[in-house]
Structures are given as structure tokens and as C-alpha cells.
Design an enzyme around this catalytic site. Structure first.
Site, short mmCIF file in Angstrom:
data_model
loop_
_atom_site.label_atom_id
_atom_site.label_comp_id
_atom_site.label_asym_id
_atom_site.label_seq_id
_atom_site.Cartn_x
_atom_site.Cartn_y
_atom_site.Cartn_z
CG ASP A 126 -5.16 -0.53 -31.28
OD1 ASP A 126 -4.87 0.30 -32.16
OD2 ASP A 126 -6.27 -1.08 -31.18
CG HIS A 146 -3.03 2.72 -30.78
ND1 HIS A 146 -4.35 3.05 -30.64
CD2 HIS A 146 -2.59 2.37 -29.53
CE1 HIS A 146 -4.70 2.89 -29.36
NE2 HIS A 146 -3.64 2.48 -28.68
NE ARG A 194 -5.85 -2.01 -37.29
CZ ARG A 194 -6.61 -1.33 -36.42
NH1 ARG A 194 -6.37 -0.05 -36.20
NH2 ARG A 194 -7.59 -1.93 -35.77
CD GLU A 198 -7.73 6.77 -32.85
OE1 GLU A 198 -8.93 6.84 -32.54
OE2 GLU A 198 -7.30 6.00 -33.76
#
Length: 344
Positions: free
Chosen positions: A16, A265, A298, A201
Site C-alpha cells: 500500500d 493500491h 508485497r 479500495e
């Protein structure tokens, strides 16, 4: 246009990712793998963020609504102050009655403020929860200023709508208070948005050449995770859902040819000469051991985003890695006790 190539990943094991360029410096934050704090780092080049010192500016509370699963912080600069929007929950449990037989967590959106010149050393004040108009799962708030007005865009569950989260927008009275009711912009409806989880999102906003581009992510966070796009005219009423056009297809997806899976994201920043940079996270493997929530790999990535003659983004595909990345699928303990993931 420059042919600049950014060495990726720019930061290991930070999902993110959000990057803000201010006064010649890149400020970076993202989800810390133990989900227990908000961190910042700063560098003059995107490539230097990995080696930059990481500073914890806020740590989860021992109990209460800001005590678990600190997710997706973003740093913004509004009216000569710094603001971090993040999501937090009172526990790490989901609702058993959530849609699609998948649990929805109990997050809400919160705000931190720092009025010091240096956000890495200045004091951060807790401005509390953003009242979005109703109490339900809410996360991934982003903010932008357009024509002198600040807006907030975020993901939230509507208990009367099938799915986990939709995207909403509102104008702000100040950086922690909405001035208008929430307006729904998009909900999961296409096949690519509903694989594993029904989510819209991770919104991010780019305003360029008279257009407003609002990216978001959909599906579960594995190989199916991908980025979608809403577009509006910069002169339109951004609080009117009819001002926005939604792409039926994702614009940025996994690319097995370069070993990049689940890109999403995202956020946007700029190069030294003003070119747009797309920042996002992705994994390098598809098989995840244990709960994907506690897989730390990630990694934050960045690449220059070109535009065509009409001013539309040419999204392309994730770039290959130019730096070593962990190949372990070690799972973090839910309490953050296992800290063997890389921080340098």
C-alpha cells in the site's frame, strides 16, 4: 519526455505504498508488515528510499478502535501542515455475517496531524476518526485539493449493498472533518473486481491536462488484484456520480512474463522534471504460505507513467525487478512477533 528507468523495488516489504514529493524530497509510507505502527522515510531519489532511515511516527494503542491492523497510511500536505490518513480496527477479527462468506474487518479511518516543518522529527497529533456518515468497515482514505477545495475519497462497506467495500467521495471542512455527505462513485460489479473479495479500495487521484483520473484496486490481494479507473472532467462537479466514467476493464494487471503479481493500491508522484510516476505494490510469486494477510512480500514499486496524444495514461504493465527481492514465503505471526522480514 525522459527515458528515466527507476530501479525496483523502491522499498521492500511495504504494501500500500504512498509517496509524496515535497520541496525536492520524496516522503514514503506504507503498511508496516506487523500492522502496528505508522512509519515514514525520506530521500532525494526514489531509488534511495530503501536505504533511507525509517522513522515510526505513531504506534497503535493498547486497546480501543486504534489498537489493531494499522493499514494503508498516506501522507498529505494541506495548508502548510502534514496529515496522515490511515485505517485501524479494535480487533483482528472479521464479521461472521460478512458477504461472500468472507469476513469483513472492523476498520475505520483516522487522521494524524503535524504542523512542524519536518514530519520525521515533529510532533504528530491524533485528530481521531473521520466521521464518514455511518459506522461500518472503512479504510484506504486518500485526499486531494482541487480548485481550492479539499476532498476525501475512501472505501467503505454499505450494509445494504452486496460486497465488502465501495468508493465514496466528499468535500472536507478541514482535514479531519467532512463538509458534505458521502457520495458513492463505484461499487464492485465487473468480474475482475469480484474475484475472492467484492472490493473497490485503495483509491488515488491524479489531476492532469483538464482530467481527473481516479484509480482504485479490486479483487482479493493475490494474483487477481488489479487496478481500475474512473475519469472525470476537471471542471465537472466531482460530487456528482454522473461526472465520472468507469472503465469496464482493469488498467493494470499481473504480468507473469516479468514475475509481477497482484499490482495495485497505487499512488502517484512526480520526477524531478514533472513527469508522472505510478507507485504500486506487487508480489513476485503466486503461492502464498498461510494467511495472505501475514505474507510480508508485497514490495513497493515505481515507474514513469506515459500519456498519449489525447492526454490519457498509457498504463502498460509492471516493470521487472532490477534489485534482489526476498524469495521466502515466511508468514508473520499475527501479533507481529516474527520480525525476520527485511527492513533494509
Amino acid at each position: 519526455m525522459t527515458d528515466q528507468v527507476i530501479s525496483n523495488p523502491i522499498v521492500l516489504q511495504r504494501a500500500d505504498p504512498h509517496v509524496l514529493r515535497h520541496d525536492g524530497q520524496y516522503y514514503f509510507t506504507g503498511s508496516y508488515p506487523a500492522y502496528d505502527r505508522v512509519v515514514l522515510r525520506r530521500a532525494e531519489r526514489l531509488e534511495d528510499l530503501q536505504a533511507a532511515e525509517e522513522v515510526t511516527i505513531w504506534t497503535r494503542h493498547e486497546s480501543g478502535p486504534q489498537s489493531h491492523l494499522i493499514w494503508a497510511p498516506e501522507i498529505h500536505r494541506v495548508d502548510d501542515a502534514w496529515y496522515v490518513y490511515y485505517a485501524a480496527a479494535p480487533d483482528d477479527q472479521g464479521r461472521a455475517d460478512a458477504p461472500s462468506a468472507n469476513e469483513t474487518f472492523n476498520h475505520r479511518v483516522f487522521v494524524l496531524e503535524c504542523t512542524a516543518e519536518d514530519p520525521l522529527t515533529g510532533e504528530w497529533v491524533d485528530r481521531g476518526q473521520v466521521d464518514t456518515g455511518w459506522e461500518s468497515f472503512a479504510l484506504d482514505a486518500t485526499s486531494f485539493v482541487h480548485e481550492g477545495q479539499q476532498y476525501l475519497v475512501w472505501a467503505q462497506e454499505d450494509l445494504e449493498v452486496y460486497g465488502h467495500s465501495n468508493l465514496y467521495i466528499a468535500r472536507m471542512a478541514n482535514p479531519w472533518t467532512l463538509a458534505t455527505p458521502a457520495v458513492e462513485l463505484t461499487r464492485p460489479e465487473f468480474d475482475w473486481e469480484t474475484k475472492g473479495f467484492w472490493v473497490n479500495e485503495g483509491p488515488s487521484v491524479l489531476i492532469r491536462d483538464g482530467q481527473v483520473f481516479l484509480t482504485y484496486s479490486g479483487a482479493a490481494t493475490g494474483i487477481d488484484y488489479a487496478m481500475g479507473l474512473l475519469t472525470a472532467d476537471a471542471g465537472a462537479d466531482l460530487l456528482d456520480p454522473t461526472s465520472w466514467t468507469k472503465s469496464a476493464d482493469p488498467v493494470f494487471v499481473s504480468d507473469p512474463s516479468v514475475g509481477q503479481y497482484g499490482p495495485g493500491h497505487n499512488s502517484f508522484t512526480q520526477t524531478d522534471d514533472g513527469e508522472t510516476v505510478l507507485v504500486y505494490h506487487a508480489r513476485t510469486y503466486t503461492e502464498i504460505v498461510g494467511d495472505p494477510l501475514w505474507d510480508p512480500n508485497r514490495h513497493a514499486r515505481a515507474q514513469v507513467l506515459p500519456f498519449d496524444a489525447d492526454g490519457d495514461p498509457v498504463w502498460g504493465t509492471p516493470v521487472p525487478d532490477a534489485r534482489p527481492v526476498p524469495d521466502s514465503t515466511e508468514v508473520l505471526a499475527p501479533d507481529g512477533g516474527s520480525m525476520a522480514f527485511l527492513t533494509r
